[in-house]
Design a protein around this motif. Sequence first.
Motif, PDB file in Angstrom:
ATOM      1  N   ARG A  51       0.804  -1.214   0.000  1.00 33.07           N
ATOM      2  CA  ARG A  51       0.000   0.000   0.000  1.00 33.07           C
ATOM      3  C   ARG A  51       0.840   1.268   0.000  1.00 33.07           C
ATOM      4  N   LEU A  99       5.189  -6.287   5.026  1.00 31.70           N
ATOM      5  CA  LEU A  99       4.576  -6.870   6.229  1.00 31.70           C
ATOM      6  C   LEU A  99       3.635  -8.012   5.829  1.00 31.70           C
ATOM      7  N   ARG A 113     -10.147 -12.433   9.372  1.00 33.89           N
ATOM      8  CA  ARG A 113      -8.979 -12.340   8.496  1.00 33.89           C
ATOM      9  C   ARG A 113      -8.649 -13.664   7.838  1.00 33.89           C
ATOM     10  N   LYS A 146       3.830 -13.445   9.448  1.00 36.90           N
ATOM     11  CA  LYS A 146       2.984 -12.948  10.534  1.00 36.90           C
ATOM     12  C   LYS A 146       1.725 -13.791  10.592  1.00 36.90           C
ATOM     13  N   HIS A 147       1.015 -13.827  11.657  1.00 36.45           N
ATOM     14  CA  HIS A 147       1.285 -13.223  12.963  1.00 36.45           C
ATOM     15  C   HIS A 147       1.663 -14.391  13.849  1.00 36.45           C
ATOM     16  N   ARG A 157      -8.755  -9.585  19.992  1.00 40.77           N
ATOM     17  CA  ARG A 157      -7.501 -10.176  19.510  1.00 40.77           C
ATOM     18  C   ARG A 157      -6.283  -9.795  20.337  1.00 40.77           C
ATOM     19  N   MET A 190       6.653 -11.023  12.520  1.00 44.10           N
ATOM     20  CA  MET A 190       5.805 -10.139  13.338  1.00 44.10           C
ATOM     21  C   MET A 190       5.073 -10.993  14.367  1.00 44.10           C
ATOM     22  N   TYR A 193      -0.928 -10.574  18.261  1.00 41.47           N
ATOM     23  CA  TYR A 193      -1.473  -9.715  19.315  1.00 41.47           C
ATOM     24  C   TYR A 193      -1.758 -10.484  20.608  1.00 41.47           C
ATOM     25  N   ASP A 225       3.222  -6.637  16.376  1.00 41.78           N
ATOM     26  CA  ASP A 225       2.114  -6.137  15.567  1.00 41.78           C
ATOM     27  C   ASP A 225       1.785  -4.735  16.085  1.00 41.78           C
ATOM     28  N   TRP A 226       1.029  -3.996  15.292  1.00 44.08           N
ATOM     29  CA  TRP A 226       0.799  -2.561  15.578  1.00 44.08           C
ATOM     30  C   TRP A 226       0.046  -2.378  16.914  1.00 44.08           C
ATOM     31  N   SER A 349      -6.019  -4.029   7.302  1.00 38.50           N
ATOM     32  CA  SER A 349      -4.691  -3.587   6.871  1.00 38.50           C
ATOM     33  C   SER A 349      -4.259  -4.242   5.565  1.00 38.50           C
ATOM     34  N   PHE A 491     -11.389  -1.543  11.713  1.00 38.59           N
ATOM     35  CA  PHE A 491     -10.741  -2.426  12.700  1.00 38.59           C
ATOM     36  C   PHE A 491     -11.563  -2.539  13.986  1.00 38.59           C
ATOM     37  N   GLU A 577     -10.541  -7.335   8.964  1.00 40.31           N
ATOM     38  CA  GLU A 577      -9.736  -7.332  10.184  1.00 40.31           C
ATOM     39  C   GLU A 577     -10.500  -6.624  11.309  1.00 40.31           C
TER      40      GLU A 577
HETATM   41  C1  BGC Z   1      -2.271  -5.842  11.521  1.00 34.92           C
HETATM   42  C2  BGC Z   1      -0.960  -6.196  10.854  1.00 34.92           C
HETATM   43  C3  BGC Z   1      -0.513  -5.054  10.000  1.00 34.92           C
HETATM   44  C4  BGC Z   1      -0.401  -3.801  10.846  1.00 34.92           C
HETATM   45  C5  BGC Z   1       0.031  -2.584  10.063  1.00 34.92           C
HETATM   46  C6  BGC Z   1      -2.223  -4.505  12.226  1.00 34.92           C
HETATM   47  O1  BGC Z   1      -3.497  -4.102  12.582  1.00 34.92           O
HETATM   48  O2  BGC Z   1      -2.637  -6.860  12.425  1.00 34.92           O
HETATM   49  O3  BGC Z   1      -1.106  -7.362  10.088  1.00 34.92           O
HETATM   50  O4  BGC Z   1       0.710  -5.351   9.382  1.00 34.92           O
HETATM   51  O5  BGC Z   1      -1.668  -3.513  11.402  1.00 34.92           O
HETATM   52  O6  BGC Z   1      -0.959  -2.176   9.196  1.00 34.92           O
END
Ligand code: BGC
Length: 839
Positions: A51, A99, A113, A146-147, A157, A190, A193, A225-226, A349, A491, A577
């Motif tokens: 992206r 990622l 997901r 990931k994850h 999560r 990665m 969560y 993870d974020w 994401s 999200f 997600e």
């Molecule tokens: C997702 C990851 C993603 C990250 C960055 C998180 O919410 O679980 O898979 O890489 O956001 O966008």
Amino acid sequence: MTRLDVEKTIEELTLGEKVALTAGVDFWHTAAIDRLNIPALRMSDGPNGVRGTRFFNGIPAACFPCATALGATWDTQLLHEIGQLMGEESIAKGAHIVLGPTINIQRSPLGGRGFESFAEDGVLSGTLAGNFCKGIQEKGVAATLKHFVCNDQEHERMAVNSIVTMRALREIYLLPFQLAMRICPTACVMTAYNKVNGTHVSENKQIITDILRKEWKWDGLVMSDWFGTYTTSDAIEAGLDLEMPGKTRWRGSALAHAVSSNKVPEFVLDDRVRNILNLINWVEPLGIPGGAPEKALNRPQDQALLRRAAAESVVLMKNEDNLLPLSKDKSILVIGPNAKIAAYCGGGSASLDPYYTVSPYDGVAAKTNADIQFSQGVYSHKELPLIGPLLKTADDKPGFTFRVYNEPPSSPSRTLVDELHLLRSTGFLMDYINPKINSLTYYIDMEGYFTPSESGIYDFGVTVVGTGRLLIDDELVVDNTKNQRQGSAFFGTATVEERGSKHLNANQTYKVVFEFGTAPTSDLDTRGIVVFGPGGFRFGAARQTTQEDLISAAVTQARTADQVVIFAGLTSEWETEGHDREHMDLPPGTDDMISRVLDANPNTVVVLQSGTPVTMPWIHQTKALLHAWFGGNECGNGIADILYGDVNPSAKLPVSFPVRLQDNPSYLNFRSERGRVLYGEDIYVGYKYYDKINLPPLFPFGHGLSYTTFSRANLSLTTVPEQPTLHDGEPVTATLTVKNTGSVPGAEIIQLWVLPPSVTGVTRPVRELKGFTKVFLNPDEEKQVEIVVEKKLATSWWDEQREKWVSEKGEYGVLVTGTGEEELRGQFTVERTRYWVGL
Ligand code: BGC
């Protein structure tokens, strides 16, 4: 970028600098230390396209078919090429790290997901992921598995504790990571969560250090993870190198303090820093400069590859009376909610702004030589369709203006800080940066003009992470500023869609104004939810109509049509997600529509799109069914290639489709209950369960038909003498001949399963997939194919008492399958019981 002398750099770094390196500075970058020529690294999602650095108003990118679609190709060569393109797309966006891929396991059809992971089976998923990563990393770009691990649901999560036996953890959930690493040790991993057996993975020493680093001898970088870092010392000690995103919550002065007080020894911090510096050296040959501009590639050869991937992922589920392929010379009626929208990817994401999309209707229209008609059939949107593309700006451009202010609309003096022109009436502002914005609280007025072509009552809808009001000709139609209700979009952080309606006249122009206030203006209780920065908005509209009117119209048209195809299924609204699906059914009204159209015209072809299984109560009525996933940019062309027989379908299901949700082995244990989810089905995930209890699913794992027929013969198995130690494991080589016995060229996927002996005193699956290959054959052509499996991997199970894999002596059955019922059987012997650990 210049290559760093890692050890010398560690000596030269101050404590503050070391600490700074262990956390992101923003959503997508690590810290640079100019004094020592340490550059920032840029990362970008993966997994079905790169992206770039902006969710909101970013530079468009290639959108690949979702992972379940790629999983359905069973094509390691294709995945390798797809990975290479992913690497090039990453370079175009100036990103050093992709990622992805996601290789969690679809325990349940409901996982929000599920579409992001390749398969319910570790061998298929890990093998495809390894080849995909090989492609990415050959381009010099770092891939991220990931994850890691057991992030197999969205519900709570971050908080959920996945309770799983060590056997299932090893045989099911870690296996795809292990197998991918054998093919391609990725530069990054990665963490998930969730907790695994009581400890969050980002601070789980057993998982990060003992298994990943020591046992698998992997030396890459581990990032969270974020917002998935939850402690300072524990996470550093467990081996979490990088906290993402920035600004840091757990490192910074907290980590400096922990090191100064010797809560975290400095040499442990140095280990984390070493992995970051090593990664910088790893991606150094890319030569991507700091702050690299983001570009679009969109080359013809990439479009061709994406079209091939889209077509090769479409599964021919049913084809009675050879109803398919369709004829290009007969007229066609296209029905359904997924026909004119391109359901190109799932939500969250993984989503991105694609270079372009091709809807199924467009794909069919481009192929047919005859008349094409359309009927909506049913509406299946969860939220009202985006109104943005139907609006015009004051100077008559498609879309609307987007004006940003620090002050609310009620303020007597407002200063405009930004003005954009947008088409899509939705945006997630987490990475929208404008230096003139004073704080997280700001306001955006969006304005466009709408001229409906039909008179009637129109519904308008507003979804926000923040607050929103929609006005038509200055009349308030939707107010989503007070008494807000928690919904699932963005999200899981947004409100539900609040709606209002108004009668509009055809051909009259109305001014549409949407006033948005960012997240802090919301009165939602966001406890337990990470609100990603300033929030997001979405506004849509549709003319009111009843499902009954739409269905009746489609039924009437279908009755007399030459050829009929229905496009239905899910979209990124339903599979996303942050939110698991509530049930396995298609959106309201869809089953009724499909069933009634099939009654009216039994030769109707049904094409479903979804990333994960759906129920099909009308299945006995349909003769021809395709499953088409979320197919990326070229989704519609790929489907049309299969529908008209320009490509012979070869895909096979990477997940089982149960008859009912209740049949799925995780049915009693899927959502978080009081903070935990019990992986109660243990190792019996997907086909391993349906086989074991002899419950045929609606469509089994590995199912998929072709427009031709194949035969398989002459299976022979060759083994080599066993070695006393099991280092690399001895090969077991299966050879067989495969022949195209039909009249059109096509690709065949051959699967090799191993049937363990029943002597161990532990239950084992009836059969386990251990190898597969894909072969292309012209009519009457015959080829010898070879599938090599490693004896220790093909026979071992995880012994919890010894904490080792065990390959037990005995006779192992081999089953070889492909398209159609024909099965080949063989067997091989394991002479001695052996135990092992490692990759
Ligand atoms: C997702 C990851 C993603 C990250 C960055 C998180 O919410 O679980 O898979 O890489 O956001 O966008």
